[in-house]
Write an enzyme that holds these catalytic residues in place. Structure first.
Site, PDB file in Angstrom:
ATOM      1  N   GLY A 420       0.832  -1.192   0.000  1.00  5.50           N
ATOM      2  CA  GLY A 420       0.000   0.000   0.000  1.00  5.50           C
ATOM      3  C   GLY A 420       0.857   1.227   0.000  1.00  5.50           C
ATOM      4  O   GLY A 420       2.075   1.144  -0.136  1.00  5.50           O
ATOM      5  N   GLY A 421       0.217   2.355   0.125  1.00  5.41           N
ATOM      6  CA  GLY A 421       0.912   3.631   0.079  1.00  5.41           C
ATOM      7  C   GLY A 421       1.969   3.733   1.159  1.00  5.41           C
ATOM      8  O   GLY A 421       2.953   4.447   0.995  1.00  5.41           O
ATOM      9  N   GLY A 423       3.772   1.152   2.540  1.00  8.61           N
ATOM     10  CA  GLY A 423       4.843   0.174   2.517  1.00  8.61           C
ATOM     11  C   GLY A 423       4.344  -1.215   2.163  1.00  8.61           C
ATOM     12  O   GLY A 423       3.273  -1.374   1.606  1.00  8.61           O
ATOM     13  N   LYS A 439       5.381  -4.846   8.930  1.00  9.45           N
ATOM     14  CA  LYS A 439       5.193  -3.765   7.964  1.00  9.45           C
ATOM     15  C   LYS A 439       6.523  -3.067   7.707  1.00  9.45           C
ATOM     16  O   LYS A 439       7.166  -2.582   8.633  1.00  9.45           O
ATOM     17  CB  LYS A 439       4.175  -2.769   8.502  1.00  9.45           C
ATOM     18  CG  LYS A 439       3.864  -1.659   7.535  1.00  9.45           C
ATOM     19  CD  LYS A 439       2.572  -0.973   7.907  1.00  9.45           C
ATOM     20  CE  LYS A 439       2.839   0.413   8.445  1.00  9.45           C
ATOM     21  NZ  LYS A 439       1.617   1.134   8.778  1.00  9.45           N
ATOM     22  N   ASP A 536      -8.305   7.989   9.353  1.00  6.58           N
ATOM     23  CA  ASP A 536      -8.676   7.234   8.151  1.00  6.58           C
ATOM     24  C   ASP A 536      -9.635   6.117   8.537  1.00  6.58           C
ATOM     25  O   ASP A 536      -9.410   4.962   8.214  1.00  6.58           O
ATOM     26  CB  ASP A 536      -7.425   6.700   7.459  1.00  6.58           C
ATOM     27  CG  ASP A 536      -7.674   6.354   6.002  1.00  6.58           C
ATOM     28  OD1 ASP A 536      -8.776   6.668   5.505  1.00  6.58           O
ATOM     29  OD2 ASP A 536      -6.796   5.765   5.362  1.00  6.58           O
TER      30      ASP A 536
END
Ligand SMILES: *[C@@H]1O[C@H](CO)[C@@H](O)[C@H](O)[C@H]1NC(C)=O
Ligand SMILES: *[C@@H]1O[C@H](CO)[C@@H](O)[C@H](O)[C@H]1NC(C)=O
Ligand SMILES: *[C@@H]1O[C@H](CO)[C@@H](O)[C@H](O)[C@H]1NC(C)=O
Ligand SMILES: *[C@@H]1O[C@H](CO)[C@@H](O)[C@H](O)[C@H]1NC(C)=O
Ligand SMILES: *[C@@H]1O[C@H](CO)[C@@H](O)[C@H](O)[C@H]1NC(C)=O
Ligand SMILES: *[C@@H]1O[C@H](CO)[C@@H](O)[C@H](O)[C@H]1NC(C)=O
Ligand SMILES: *[C@@H]1O[C@H](CO)[C@@H](O)[C@H](O)[C@H]1NC(C)=O
Ligand SMILES: *[C@@H]1O[C@H](CO)[C@@H](O)[C@H](O)[C@H]1NC(C)=O
Ligand SMILES: *[C@@H]1O[C@H](CO)[C@@H](O)[C@H](O)[C@H]1NC(C)=O
Ligand SMILES: *[C@@H]1O[C@H](CO)[C@@H](O)[C@H](O)[C@H]1NC(C)=O
Ligand SMILES: *[C@@H]1O[C@H](CO)[C@@H](O)[C@H](O)[C@H]1NC(C)=O
Ligand SMILES: *[C@@H]1O[C@H](CO)[C@@H](O)[C@H](O)[C@H]1NC(C)=O
Length: 739
Positions: A420-421, A423, A439, A536
């Protein structure tokens, strides 16, 4: 977001073995795979030229091509089918009288017999044979095979001694074979009583002298047929969009051997080009299939590229330069030249230099680790730890690079579960057999390191059953690695919008998930000593475990709110469809922004619709707006997902809907706090659980429950509170150090 991707990828792996028939159609007949445009039942094939009849009268089902009634052996989307065709034969008595024989008249209605992949083959020692156009005199060809003595025959050759082969022209759709003899086999009858003739796939038939005596056990041979769509060129076919066969991500090629055209998937895509949707041409994840990169692989739509991590050079491609450590020491030790110039005598010296070089390399690596550790704020963290040893080590851990390397089998690409954005996420197995999600963040801005460290420390302290737990981190690598609890059962987004499980998520479960999520967010906002705004909140960030317990994830975007400020300006960040309109306008981030996003989640749970629908008219595009207007017009039950509302819960559904509209209020101050939302949902949930509680005692009950709730926070999570009090100092000192 990464976790959401993780689940999507896991789900797609399960469906990669493509059944390439039209969805809902039988894709096999016995062992034969039947891809669309072919099909066996009405609605499953493109037109009658592609109808295959599957009959299971014998032990094995037989697939016959309906136009010509010939058995189909194999169907390929490259425009070929392999069928089974009979041989012709003619046998004689020793006297020269004919004993038996079969002629072959073969025809296809539509498709053509490949002239490049087949050969007309004749067997005999006193034989000449013809192959003619079925419908007349478009072509006629043939060959002669003779032999005087069986000893002249050479196995495996077919050039006129006992066996001959010839080609035929393109565009043949049917043929007749006729076998002739010069002397009725009288001279060769002892070893060759019969003549044979057949069309066969080139390379399939291997001639042997034994075939002259008897070919009886080989009655039919595979023949390659070329198929195509229609009888027009691509250029003409494209003009009619309804009949044009090539679907998404495919292109059209004119058939070489037949009239008509074929479709192919574009480079980097695979699937059935004649279908759209998930059975059609799909992007190939080259990173998984080809493993082309020595560095980091990035799958793009239709292609891919490779890159090397910082500190390495090269283009990253395995078959090219790969990735090598940038190595300045190499120039100081030109050991290759030394070895060349000085012969064997210097070999010893070479070994020493090599040893020194390796030692230096080793030290460099250690230095590099140390540098990264420093860069990533390791010392700040250590400092904090030495002061507050107990709290951190109890809840989270600093992992070594080695540990995580082992856990992920050296960052095996097979273990990637999400990208994803922020990593890449790997699934890892720690030495103590714990499954974790690791991650690997994108490069961290040095100026934000301190904040990053603080965030790690605070997030690691959060010990709430509905928040994905941060287990620790590793700072010895170039980019910091974060280790999280592994949650394996998908995201709420998948459960609401996934195709298969569409609405089997019951109202009770929906309500519970909503209450759990609200509880987690309320905790982040108020229970933690430093308020944390998630920033988010969306269904894709709510993970579910085996028992469908909600776990809020991805604080990638969250920033801690300084204690003395309730709102502060930041760059607007979040996901469209969930973004608080007030925040978008003013860039003033408050806890109420999360409340708005949560309102959208509630609406999503109620309606089963996505937050943004691009295929709808302007005014219905945003779920929040659409939901509000339906509610206002008293048409709530027109938008609620079918199947969730019944007599028993209609009141609760209304209550939740009303709560959602309050969360979606345009002005932040009009919205309830997350704590109120959480309690209200929890209350509704308990009333639902005990439907015997009559309406009039309802008020009392919920009041009691509210009291009960706040009590639970105090008593149940007291350990967290103490942890937080000590954390508060921790962060304050960190902030002080930074100034
Ligand atoms: C598909 O066809 C095969 C062979 O005719 C049959 O055995 C099988 O049951 C069929 N499957 C379905 C789902 O119709
Ligand atoms: C299928 O084709 C074979 C070979 O042409 C033929 O012998 C057989 O009768 C056909 N079967 C059916 C059910 O039509
Ligand atoms: C069909 O063709 C494929 C590829 O040419 C081959 O691997 C497969 O074995 C064939 N199947 C049959 C039943 O002939
Ligand atoms: C061969 O055929 C001819 C006429 O068809 C017949 O008269 C003769 O008897 C046959 N010879 C044998 C050996 O069957
Ligand atoms: C081929 O055989 C078919 C069927 O017996 C017949 O109708 C046709 O006339 C033949 N064609 C030629 C060119 O002999
Ligand atoms: C066939 O060839 C072999 C060896 O070359 C010979 O012995 C034999 O007599 C030949 N037979 C005939 C019928 O000519
Ligand atoms: C071969 O047989 C055909 C008919 O069966 C006959 O007309 C012909 O004369 C025979 N030829 C020889 C060389 O025996
Ligand atoms: C051809 O091969 C078969 C076995 O496949 C063998 O029996 C035969 O003798 C061979 N013939 C020749 C002429 O080599
Ligand atoms: C093309 O196919 C259509 C229908 O399948 C048919 O009517 C037409 O005559 C064919 N045209 C040619 C040139 O074969
Ligand atoms: C386009 O194809 C469809 C389906 O085959 C057919 O019904 C229609 O008449 C075609 N339109 C034109 C303009 O040829
Ligand atoms: C490496 O492999 C890719 C894909 O197979 C190919 O496109 C590329 O040209 C290759 N590069 C080199 C330098 O061989
Ligand atoms: C791939 O990278 C590793 C280090 O990351 C290196 O040791 C290895 O030599 C590289 N392989 C190729 C083919 O470049």
């Amino acid at each position: 977001m990464e976790f959401a991707l993780l689940v999507l990828i896991l789900a797609s792996i399960a469906t990669t073995t493509a059944a390439q028939a039209k969805p809902g159609c039988n894709s096999t007949c016995g062992e034969l795979n039947i891809p669309y445009p072919f099909g066996t039942t009405d609605g499953c094939y493109r037109d009658k030229n592609f109808l295959i009849t599957c009959s299971s009268t014998s032990r094995n089902p037989i697939a016959n091509y309906s136009r010509g009634n010939i058995q189909v052996l194999n169907i390929s989307l490259d425009g070929e089918i392999r069928i089974s065709a009979w041989r012709a034969n003619q046998c004689y008595l020793p006297s020269g009288n004919r004993s038996s024989g079969d002629n072959v008249n073969f025809r296809l209605e539509q498709f053509t017999i490949s002239n490049t992949k087949n050969k007309f083959t004749v067997i005999g020692c006193d034989t000449y044979a013809f192959i003619d156009d079925y419908w007349g005199d478009r072509f006629s060809t043939g060959c002669t095979a003779t032999c005087r003595n069986i000893t002249d025959v050479v196995n495996g050759t077919c050039f006129g001694i006992g066996c001959c082969q010839t080609s035929f022209p393109t565009g043949v759709r049917g043929y007749n074979i006729s076998l002739k003899s010069y002397r009725n086999h009288t001279a060769v009858w002892d070893f060759n009583p019969c003549s044979y003739g057949f069309v066969v796939e080139d390379g399939y038939f291997n001639f042997s002298s034994l075939d002259l005596k008897d070919l009886r056990n080989k009655n039919d041979f595979p023949v390659v047929i070329n198929w195509a769509i229609g009888n027009e060129t691509c250029q003409k076919a494209r003009r009619n969009a309804t009949s044009y066969a090539c679907k998404d991500n495919s292109f059209c090629v004119d058939s070489e051997n037949a009239s008509g055209y074929l479709c192919k998937c574009k480079d980097g895509f695979s699937g059935n080009p004649y279908l759209s949707g998930s059975n059609g041409c799909q992007d190939i994840d080259e990173c998984k299939t080809l493993r082309p990169c020595n560095g980091t692989c990035h799958n793009l739509f239709g292609s891919y590229n490779c890159s090397c991590p910082l500190g390495y050079k090269g283009d990253g491609f395995r078959n090219s330069t790969g990735c090598t450590l940038v190595d300045h020491s190499k120039q100081q030790f030109p050991y290759k030249d030394v070895a060349l110039g000085a012969g064997l005598g210097f070999a010893a010296l070479l070994v020493i230099i090599l040893w020194l070089y390796l030692a230096l390399q080793q030290r460099k690596l250690i230095n590099l680790k140390e540098r990264f550790f420093r860069q990533n704020g390791g010392f700040i963290l250590q400092q904090q730890l030495s002061r507050q040893e107990r709290t951190f080590s109890e809840t989270a851990k600093i992992f070594t690079a080695e540990e995580l390397k082992n856990a992920t089998k050296n960052y095996d690409e097979d273990l990637i579960i999400g990208r994803g954005g922020f990593g890449i996420v790997y699934k890892g197995l720690l030495a103590d057999n714990r499954v974790v999600a690791i991650k690997k963040s994108k490069i961290v801005d040095q100026s934000q390191i301190e904040q990053f460290i603080n965030e790690v420390v605070v997030l690691s302290q959060i010990n709430h059953r509905n928040v994905v737990k941060l287990l620790g981190c590793c700072l010895e690598t170039e980019v910091p690695l974060l280790v999280y609890e592994f949650v394996n059962n998908g995201t709420l987004f998948d459960y609401i919008h996934g195709e298969s499980e569409a609405s089997d998520i019951s109202w009770t479960t929906r309500l519970r998930i909503a209450a759990e999520t609200a509880g987690a967010l309320s905790y982040l906002h108020s229970a933690a000593s430093t308020p944390i705004i998630h920033r988010d909140v969306k269904t894709a960030n709510i993970l579910l475990d085996e028992s469908y317990t909600a776990k809020v994830s991805d604080f990638g975007a969250s920033r801690l709110v300084p204690i003395d400020q309730t709102e502060f300006a930041t760059m607007v960040q979040g996901t469209l469809g969930y973004l608080d309109p007030e925040y978008m306008l003013t860039s003033q981030l408050t806890e109420k922004s999360d409340v708005y996003s949560f309102g959208v989640v509630l609406a999503e749970l109620l309606t089963g619709r996505k937050a943004l629908l691009f295929n709808k008219p302007e005014e219905e595009r945003s779920l929040a707006m659409c939901f509000l207007s339906y509610f206002k017009e008293n048409r709530l039950f027109e938008v609620t997902e079918s199947g969730i509302v019944d007599e028993g819960n209609i009141e609760t559904v209304k209550e939740v809907a009303r709560l959602a509209t309050r969360c979606l209020k345009l002005k932040g101050e009009d919205r309830p706090s997350m704590k109120e939302v959480g309690m209200e949902l929890e209350g509704l949930r308990r009333t639902e659980k005990h439907p015997w509680v009559s309406m009039n005692s309802n008020l009392e009950e919920s009041e009691y429950l509210l009291h009960d709730m706040s009590g639970a926070y105090e008593a149940g999570d007291s350990s967290v509170n103490t942890a937080y009090d000590s954390m508060k100092d921790n962060i304050l000192t960190a902030l002080d150090n930074g100034r």
